[in-house]
Motif scaffolding. Structure first.
Motif, PDB file in Angstrom:
ATOM      1  N   SER A  53       0.829  -1.209   0.000  1.00 31.45           N
ATOM      2  CA  SER A  53       0.000   0.000   0.000  1.00 31.45           C
ATOM      3  C   SER A  53       0.857   1.250   0.000  1.00 31.45           C
ATOM      4  CB  SER A  53      -0.931  -0.018   1.217  1.00 31.45           C
ATOM      5  OG  SER A  53      -1.797  -1.150   1.176  1.00 31.45           O
ATOM      6  N   ARG A  54       1.931   1.256   0.795  1.00 29.16           N
ATOM      7  CA  ARG A  54       2.826   2.430   0.819  1.00 29.16           C
ATOM      8  C   ARG A  54       3.527   2.615  -0.524  1.00 29.16           C
ATOM      9  NH1 ARG A  54       4.384   0.540   6.017  1.00 29.16           N
ATOM     10  NH2 ARG A  54       6.353  -0.206   5.151  1.00 29.16           N
ATOM     11  N   LEU A  55       3.928   1.498  -1.155  1.00 30.94           N
ATOM     12  CA  LEU A  55       4.598   1.594  -2.451  1.00 30.94           C
ATOM     13  C   LEU A  55       3.677   2.195  -3.502  1.00 30.94           C
ATOM     14  CD1 LEU A  55       6.983   0.945  -4.330  1.00 30.94           C
ATOM     15  CD2 LEU A  55       6.008  -1.336  -4.639  1.00 30.94           C
ATOM     16  N   VAL A  56       2.448   1.699  -3.576  1.00 32.99           N
ATOM     17  CA  VAL A  56       1.501   2.211  -4.566  1.00 32.99           C
ATOM     18  C   VAL A  56       1.160   3.669  -4.276  1.00 32.99           C
ATOM     19  CG1 VAL A  56      -0.832   1.946  -5.485  1.00 32.99           C
ATOM     20  CG2 VAL A  56       0.579  -0.075  -5.067  1.00 32.99           C
ATOM     21  N   ALA A  57       0.973   4.009  -2.987  1.00 30.90           N
ATOM     22  CA  ALA A  57       0.669   5.398  -2.637  1.00 30.90           C
ATOM     23  C   ALA A  57       1.836   6.322  -2.987  1.00 30.90           C
ATOM     24  CB  ALA A  57       0.342   5.492  -1.150  1.00 30.90           C
ATOM     25  N   ALA A  58       3.070   5.852  -2.750  1.00 32.34           N
ATOM     26  CA  ALA A  58       4.241   6.674  -3.086  1.00 32.34           C
ATOM     27  C   ALA A  58       4.344   6.882  -4.594  1.00 32.34           C
ATOM     28  CB  ALA A  58       5.515   6.016  -2.548  1.00 32.34           C
ATOM     29  N   TYR A  59       4.061   5.824  -5.383  1.00 38.41           N
ATOM     30  CA  TYR A  59       4.133   5.987  -6.829  1.00 38.41           C
ATOM     31  C   TYR A  59       3.058   6.942  -7.328  1.00 38.41           C
ATOM     32  CZ  TYR A  59       3.779   5.071 -11.782  1.00 38.41           C
ATOM     33  OH  TYR A  59       3.705   5.232 -13.132  1.00 38.41           O
ATOM     34  N   ASN A  60       1.829   6.782  -6.824  1.00 33.08           N
ATOM     35  CA  ASN A  60       0.763   7.688  -7.261  1.00 33.08           C
ATOM     36  C   ASN A  60       1.072   9.136  -6.876  1.00 33.08           C
ATOM     37  OD1 ASN A  60      -0.705   5.616  -8.398  1.00 33.08           O
ATOM     38  ND2 ASN A  60      -1.964   5.269  -6.589  1.00 33.08           N
ATOM     39  N   LEU A  61       1.677   9.331  -5.696  1.00 37.20           N
ATOM     40  CA  LEU A  61       2.070  10.686  -5.306  1.00 37.20           C
ATOM     41  C   LEU A  61       3.151  11.224  -6.240  1.00 37.20           C
ATOM     42  CD1 LEU A  61       1.897  13.034  -3.292  1.00 37.20           C
ATOM     43  CD2 LEU A  61       3.602  11.837  -1.891  1.00 37.20           C
ATOM     44  N   MET A  62       4.095  10.340  -6.635  1.00 37.37           N
ATOM     45  CA  MET A  62       5.131  10.764  -7.573  1.00 37.37           C
ATOM     46  C   MET A  62       4.523  11.171  -8.908  1.00 37.37           C
ATOM     47  SD  MET A  62       8.274   8.549  -9.172  1.00 37.37           S
ATOM     48  CE  MET A  62       7.101   7.670 -10.227  1.00 37.37           C
ATOM     49  N   VAL A  63       3.545  10.398  -9.392  1.00 38.20           N
ATOM     50  CA  VAL A  63       2.892  10.737 -10.667  1.00 38.20           C
ATOM     51  C   VAL A  63       2.165  12.073 -10.545  1.00 38.20           C
ATOM     52  CG1 VAL A  63       1.063  10.038 -12.258  1.00 38.20           C
ATOM     53  CG2 VAL A  63       2.701   8.363 -11.440  1.00 38.20           C
ATOM     54  N   GLU A  64       1.500  12.284  -9.402  1.00 33.64           N
ATOM     55  CA  GLU A  64       0.793  13.548  -9.210  1.00 33.64           C
ATOM     56  C   GLU A  64       1.765  14.721  -9.208  1.00 33.64           C
ATOM     57  OE1 GLU A  64      -2.134  15.653  -5.881  1.00 33.64           O
ATOM     58  OE2 GLU A  64      -1.518  13.543  -5.684  1.00 33.64           O
ATOM     59  N   ARG A  65       2.890  14.558  -8.482  1.00 33.80           N
ATOM     60  CA  ARG A  65       3.900  15.628  -8.465  1.00 33.80           C
ATOM     61  C   ARG A  65       4.521  15.835  -9.842  1.00 33.80           C
ATOM     62  NH1 ARG A  65       5.520  16.121  -3.016  1.00 33.80           N
ATOM     63  NH2 ARG A  65       3.561  16.190  -1.855  1.00 33.80           N
ATOM     64  N   LEU A  66       4.730  14.736 -10.578  1.00 38.31           N
ATOM     65  CA  LEU A  66       5.303  14.854 -11.923  1.00 38.31           C
ATOM     66  C   LEU A  66       4.360  15.609 -12.845  1.00 38.31           C
ATOM     67  CD1 LEU A  66       7.567  14.134 -13.873  1.00 38.31           C
ATOM     68  CD2 LEU A  66       6.432  11.970 -14.320  1.00 38.31           C
ATOM     69  N   ARG A  67       3.072  15.334 -12.745  1.00 35.88           N
ATOM     70  CA  ARG A  67       2.118  16.082 -13.560  1.00 35.88           C
ATOM     71  C   ARG A  67       2.108  17.559 -13.174  1.00 35.88           C
ATOM     72  NH1 ARG A  67      -3.239  12.161 -13.920  1.00 35.88           N
ATOM     73  NH2 ARG A  67      -2.407  10.703 -15.480  1.00 35.88           N
ATOM     74  N   ASP A  68       2.178  17.826 -11.864  1.00 29.61           N
ATOM     75  CA  ASP A  68       2.240  19.227 -11.433  1.00 29.61           C
ATOM     76  C   ASP A  68       3.477  19.916 -12.002  1.00 29.61           C
ATOM     77  OD1 ASP A  68      -0.068  18.824 -10.050  1.00 29.61           O
ATOM     78  OD2 ASP A  68       0.896  18.509  -8.099  1.00 29.61           O
ATOM     79  N   ARG A  69       4.620  19.192 -11.984  1.00 27.74           N
ATOM     80  CA  ARG A  69       5.849  19.779 -12.532  1.00 27.74           C
ATOM     81  C   ARG A  69       5.727  20.021 -14.036  1.00 27.74           C
ATOM     82  NH1 ARG A  69      10.782  19.214  -9.727  1.00 27.74           N
ATOM     83  NH2 ARG A  69      11.814  18.953 -11.737  1.00 27.74           N
ATOM     84  N   GLN A  70       5.091  19.078 -14.740  1.00 32.83           N
ATOM     85  CA  GLN A  70       4.922  19.267 -16.176  1.00 32.83           C
ATOM     86  C   GLN A  70       4.035  20.477 -16.467  1.00 32.83           C
ATOM     87  OE1 GLN A  70       3.413  15.467 -17.430  1.00 32.83           O
ATOM     88  NE2 GLN A  70       5.449  14.602 -17.787  1.00 32.83           N
ATOM     89  N   GLU A  71       2.960  20.601 -15.695  1.00 32.04           N
ATOM     90  CA  GLU A  71       2.086  21.761 -15.890  1.00 32.04           C
ATOM     91  C   GLU A  71       2.819  23.054 -15.549  1.00 32.04           C
ATOM     92  OE1 GLU A  71      -1.344  21.108 -13.550  1.00 32.04           O
ATOM     93  OE2 GLU A  71      -2.075  19.389 -14.745  1.00 32.04           O
ATOM     94  N   LEU A  72       3.594  23.025 -14.454  1.00 33.74           N
ATOM     95  CA  LEU A  72       4.351  24.219 -14.084  1.00 33.74           C
ATOM     96  C   LEU A  72       5.399  24.549 -15.140  1.00 33.74           C
ATOM     97  CD1 LEU A  72       5.057  26.411 -12.027  1.00 33.74           C
ATOM     98  CD2 LEU A  72       6.554  24.755 -10.884  1.00 33.74           C
ATOM     99  N   ALA A  73       6.075  23.499 -15.661  1.00 29.18           N
ATOM    100  CA  ALA A  73       7.078  23.735 -16.703  1.00 29.18           C
ATOM    101  C   ALA A  73       6.437  24.329 -17.949  1.00 29.18           C
ATOM    102  CB  ALA A  73       7.802  22.425 -17.047  1.00 29.18           C
TER     103      ALA A  73
END
Length: 471
Positions: free
Chosen positions: A226-246
């Motif tokens: 559960s922690r692994l999947v939650a960490a990956y989903n959080l990483m994807v969310e942050r990556l999308r935020d970074r892409q939008e910010l970029a």
């Protein structure tokens, strides 16, 4: 670049297979160890039965041996052969301590492996393991008088042992195979979320980051998964935020570059326009004078050439012309005409001391841009009644141009801009300084700021002569 092919034996295949093989080998090995221990116990049981058998037989034949009565000895051996239950005796042999035969009954297979010396029972299995020899030394009055050996067979025990071994082996193979299959199944279920994360990371690496779907009930109970999947989903969310910010920053940067380009072109075009307007006014007022008219027309022509060079350079992304034009005294004298209207409006005197001793091999267009920006900034900063001085000459092969004002010192922000710092507010004065600093850098020159006379600032521009063929 082609995507590397996935190896056939991935960890999703290797790990369950390894777990299944390990469980299978462990189960089979454990059963074989149990069979070995059971065989050792059965061998000890048989040895104890043989010990009892040979002891009872030795007690029966010892009186006859002491009396040296061979007839009685033969009768005792014949009566003893076949009387023991659970033990099959194939033959009995009695010899002297030196190996001389005394008596023999039954049909033993081969001769006993005599073990002379000591009174204990000697137990020796044959090569095939189906029979064994039990031997004992017979002692009377502390002296060995004979050796007795009996060849024994244990068919019931051996049959039972073989039957149990076969049954246990078959059951072990079946149970081990089932255990291995269950282990592989649970290993695959355990590794499935990790394989899903790996596949999602590969998609993210190809530019398609997607969050993982919710876990099933069994996987959701595992805290680590559960922690692994939650960490990956959080990483994807942050990556999308970074892409939008970029993307937003890229859009802002594009707008800033376009604004800066427009400001640069406007600033550089405005400077020669002031002098051209002055020249047109001269033509209007003194058009009858051929010399004045020719001078004014020449000034307009050079101003238009300056504007054309600025536009061409900007559109070419600041690339230099194929053949830069050398700098002459007239190029710097023209700047006085261009700056004069602004100086007259602000009540500032201009002083010109130019002596280049011929054309200087450099880029005249860029040098004029640099000096014009420095002069306009100096005129703007100098108080009414002050003076702005231009000095130009050669120091060896270098071109040295100095612009001195009486403005009371250069502000720190503009000093930083002369050093190449692009920070700060984008005012017109700061923009001209930044343009001058970039142009000096493109000409491999340097700018020095010194204290001038009358509490002013003296900006010294040093440019190396352009070598022949240099771009």
């Amino acid at each position: 670049m082609p995507k590397p092919s996935r190896p056939p034996w991935t960890i999703a295949v290797r790990l369950p297979l390894f777990v299944g093989v390990a469980v299978f080998l462990s189960a089979v090995g454990t059963t074989h160890l149990a069979l070995y221990v059971m065989g050792r116990e059965l061998d000890q049981e048989i040895a104890q039965m043989a010990d009892v058998y040979i002891d009872s037989l030795a007690g029966a034949v010892l009186p006859a041996l002491v009396r040296d009565d061979r007839v009685e000895l033969q009768e005792v051996l014949e009566r003893g052969l076949g009387l023991q239950r659970g033990v099959t005796d194939l033959g009995i042999v009695v010899t002297r301590p030196d190996g001389a035969p005394i008596a023999r009954v039954g049909d033993p297979q081969g001769d006993p492996p005599w073990n002379r010396g000591g009174g204990n029972v000697a137990w020796t299995r044959t090569a095939g393991g189906a029979t064994a020899w039990a031997q004992r030394e017979l002692v009377a009055d502390g002296e060995p008088i004979a050796l007795i050996a009996a060849q024994l067979a244990f068919p019931e025990q051996v049959t039972r042992r073989n039957r149990v071994g076969i049954a246990l082996t078959v059951a072990d193979l079946v149970l081990a195979a089932l255990a291995a299959a269950l282990a592989m199944h649970f290993a695959r279920r355990l590794i499935r979320p990790f394989a899903a994360v790996t596949a999602a990371i590969e998609r993210a690496g190809s530019g398609r980051p997607e969050p993982l779907p919710p876990l099933d009930a069994a996987a959701a109970q595992d805290a680590e998964i559960s922690r692994l999947v939650a960490a990956y989903n959080l990483m994807v969310e942050r990556l999308r935020d970074r892409q939008e910010l970029a993307a937003r920053l890229e859009e802002q940067e594009r707008a800033a570059v376009l604004g800066r380009l427009a400001a640069t072109v406007a600033h550089e075009v405005r400077n020669p326009l002031a002098g051209m307007l002055t020249a047109l006014d001269t033509i209007r007022r003194f058009g009858a004078d051929a010399a004045a008219r020719e001078h004014a027309v020449s000034l307009v022509e050079r101003g238009l050439m300056q504007i054309e060079a600025v536009v061409r350079t900007t559109l070419a992304t600041h690339r230099e012309a194929a053949e830069p034009r050398p700098l002459s005294d007239a190029d710097l004298e023209d700047l006085k005409v261009l700056v004069q209207p602004e100086a007259r409006r602000r009540g500032v005197d201009l002083a010109w001391r130019v002596d280049l001793r011929g054309d200087v091999p450099t880029d005249a267009v860029r040098v004029r841009q640099i000096v014009l920006n420095l002069l306009l900034n100096a005129v703007t900063a100098t108080r009414q009644g002050g003076r702005v001085t231009l000095e130009a000459g050669r120091r060896g092969d270098d071109l040295v141009i100095a612009v001195e004002d009486e403005a009371g010192g250069l502000p720190p922000e503009l000093a930083r801009r002369l050093g190449g710092d692009e920070g700060g507010a984008g005012t017109s004065q700061g923009l001209g300084i930044s343009i001058a600093a970039r142009l000096v850098e493109s000409l491999a020159g340097r700018i020095e700021v010194e204290a001038g006379r009358s509490a002013g600032t003296r900006i010294v521009l040093r440019l190396p002569a352009r070598r022949e063929g240099a771009a």
